[in-house]
Design an enzyme around this catalytic site. Sequence first.
Site, PDB file in Angstrom:
ATOM      1  N   GLY A  32      45.749  46.157  35.848  1.00  0.00           N
ATOM      2  CA  GLY A  32      45.287  45.339  34.729  1.00  0.00           C
ATOM      3  C   GLY A  32      44.769  43.980  35.160  1.00  0.00           C
ATOM      4  O   GLY A  32      44.428  43.785  36.334  1.00  0.00           O
ATOM      5  N   GLU A  36      35.405  41.992  37.015  1.00  0.00           N
ATOM      6  CA  GLU A  36      34.172  42.730  37.259  1.00  0.00           C
ATOM      7  C   GLU A  36      34.341  43.793  38.364  1.00  0.00           C
ATOM      8  O   GLU A  36      33.716  44.855  38.298  1.00  0.00           O
ATOM      9  CB  GLU A  36      33.082  41.701  37.612  1.00  0.00           C
ATOM     10  CG  GLU A  36      31.668  42.199  37.588  1.00  0.00           C
ATOM     11  CD  GLU A  36      31.266  42.994  36.353  1.00  0.00           C
ATOM     12  OE1 GLU A  36      31.682  42.630  35.220  1.00  0.00           O
ATOM     13  OE2 GLU A  36      30.537  43.991  36.508  1.00  0.00           O
ATOM     14  N   HIS A  38      36.990  45.670  38.973  1.00  0.00           N
ATOM     15  CA  HIS A  38      37.549  46.880  38.347  1.00  0.00           C
ATOM     16  C   HIS A  38      36.475  47.587  37.516  1.00  0.00           C
ATOM     17  O   HIS A  38      36.392  48.811  37.498  1.00  0.00           O
ATOM     18  CB  HIS A  38      38.688  46.512  37.386  1.00  0.00           C
ATOM     19  CG  HIS A  38      39.893  45.917  38.032  1.00  0.00           C
ATOM     20  ND1 HIS A  38      40.291  44.628  37.828  1.00  0.00           N
ATOM     21  CD2 HIS A  38      40.800  46.465  38.888  1.00  0.00           C
ATOM     22  CE1 HIS A  38      41.395  44.387  38.509  1.00  0.00           C
ATOM     23  NE2 HIS A  38      41.727  45.476  39.173  1.00  0.00           N
ATOM     24  N   LYS A 151      38.259  46.336  48.879  1.00  0.00           N
ATOM     25  CA  LYS A 151      39.043  45.129  49.179  1.00  0.00           C
ATOM     26  C   LYS A 151      40.427  45.525  49.705  1.00  0.00           C
ATOM     27  O   LYS A 151      40.970  44.899  50.575  1.00  0.00           O
ATOM     28  CB  LYS A 151      39.175  44.225  47.957  1.00  0.00           C
ATOM     29  CG  LYS A 151      39.804  42.887  48.355  1.00  0.00           C
ATOM     30  CD  LYS A 151      39.629  41.844  47.308  1.00  0.00           C
ATOM     31  CE  LYS A 151      40.607  42.016  46.195  1.00  0.00           C
ATOM     32  NZ  LYS A 151      42.018  41.781  46.643  1.00  0.00           N
ATOM     33  N   ASP A 152      40.967  46.623  49.140  1.00  0.00           N
ATOM     34  CA  ASP A 152      42.245  47.146  49.624  1.00  0.00           C
ATOM     35  C   ASP A 152      41.955  48.319  50.568  1.00  0.00           C
ATOM     36  O   ASP A 152      42.338  49.460  50.298  1.00  0.00           O
ATOM     37  CB  ASP A 152      43.106  47.589  48.441  1.00  0.00           C
ATOM     38  CG  ASP A 152      43.427  46.421  47.529  1.00  0.00           C
ATOM     39  OD1 ASP A 152      44.073  45.474  47.990  1.00  0.00           O
ATOM     40  OD2 ASP A 152      43.011  46.446  46.355  1.00  0.00           O
ATOM     41  N   SER A 187      39.516  39.302  42.540  1.00  0.00           N
ATOM     42  CA  SER A 187      40.905  39.746  42.592  1.00  0.00           C
ATOM     43  C   SER A 187      41.619  39.204  41.366  1.00  0.00           C
ATOM     44  O   SER A 187      41.327  38.091  40.912  1.00  0.00           O
ATOM     45  CB  SER A 187      41.567  39.163  43.853  1.00  0.00           C
ATOM     46  OG  SER A 187      42.970  39.210  43.736  1.00  0.00           O
ATOM     47  N   SER A 188      42.553  39.984  40.838  1.00  0.00           N
ATOM     48  CA  SER A 188      43.325  39.486  39.693  1.00  0.00           C
ATOM     49  C   SER A 188      44.121  38.260  40.103  1.00  0.00           C
ATOM     50  O   SER A 188      44.423  37.398  39.286  1.00  0.00           O
ATOM     51  CB  SER A 188      44.280  40.570  39.187  1.00  0.00           C
ATOM     52  OG  SER A 188      43.534  41.715  38.862  1.00  0.00           O
TER      53      SER A 188
HETATM   54  O1  PAF Z   1      45.247  48.448  43.882  1.00  0.00           O
HETATM   55  C1  PAF Z   1      46.027  48.357  42.909  1.00  0.00           C
HETATM   56  O2  PAF Z   1      45.769  47.672  41.921  1.00  0.00           O
HETATM   57  C2  PAF Z   1      47.341  49.137  42.944  1.00  0.00           C
HETATM   58  O3  PAF Z   1      47.853  49.185  44.230  1.00  0.00           O
HETATM   59  C3  PAF Z   1      47.226  50.558  42.348  1.00  0.00           C
HETATM   60  C4  PAF Z   1      46.247  51.399  43.146  1.00  0.00           C
HETATM   61  C5  PAF Z   1      46.753  50.469  40.913  1.00  0.00           C
HETATM   62  C6  PAF Z   1      48.575  51.255  42.372  1.00  0.00           C
HETATM   63  O4  PAF Z   1      49.504  50.589  41.583  1.00  0.00           O
END
Ligand code: PAF
Length: 285
Positions: A32, A36, A38, A151-152, A187-188
């Site tokens: 959540g 942008e 996401h 990013k991850d 990033s959030s």
């Molecule tokens: O990247 C994230 O926001 C979290 O690690 C995910 C993939 C939603 C899992 O909780």
Amino acid sequence: MMKILRTVEEIKAFAGTACQQGGTIGLVPTMGALHEGHLTLMREARKHCDTVIASVFVNPTQFGPNEDYEAYPRRFEEDCKKLEEVGVDAVFHPAPKEMYPEGYAAYVTVDGDLTNKLCGARRPGHFRGVATVLTKLFNLSRATDAYFGQKDAQQVVVVRRFVEDLNIPVRIHMVPISREESGLARSSRNMYLSAEEKEAALVLSRSLGKAEAAFEGGENSVEALKKVVREELGLEKLAEIDYVEIYSFPGLKEIAEVREPSLLAIAVKIGKTRLIDNVILGSER
Ligand code: PAF
């Protein structure tokens, strides 16, 4: 109208119907506080899949005891408006007890080289929490396709590993990093930054850009490229380096020179906020 699903039974019923219709189901898992970046993942899923499910769940099992689980931004109403605008069909937003009820005891771990470095080394248990919640989300949503941000990048590598090892029938898509015009990776956690810190945080992408330019200018030495990044980060007084690392990508093996696609990844604290960013060197663009 986008459906809001809050229980395991509700998402199972929704996914069951989508499955019977026979098309593809795209899942975009999120915690959540959507930005942008996401929404780019959502649009990608919308472009390619018949049904799109987003999940919004701040997953307690992937946070360490001294991390920001409680403080993590929660903006579900705003998130729903954004999801509706990009045409998501359903959002799964369970309570923690729905995902981890009394007596919950099953976890998914990914051992070895993929998790013993970078964020895996600094955040013990993080990828166990990620792999566990994603296994549950893949099962519940019956996703044929799932979308993650570069990013991850380590997360993407870990997810691809357990999906293959556990024979989970979902295709994993990695979408390039979404950046603000300034270069800052979206990033959030950017919400935590003051105006001064946000300005200071530009040093992350700037340092990666310098290393990329050095690489493109013929520098292959991992030590030399890391030095370029460290020197640039060192110029910003609000920046405290957590790590600057380069590994082969996607294997995450130790290398001395960049001779194949390689991940240059950094984690830097700006004030109290830990930010990550990366670039893949030597990949075709
Ligand atoms: O990247 C994230 O926001 C979290 O690690 C995910 C993939 C939603 C899992 O909780």
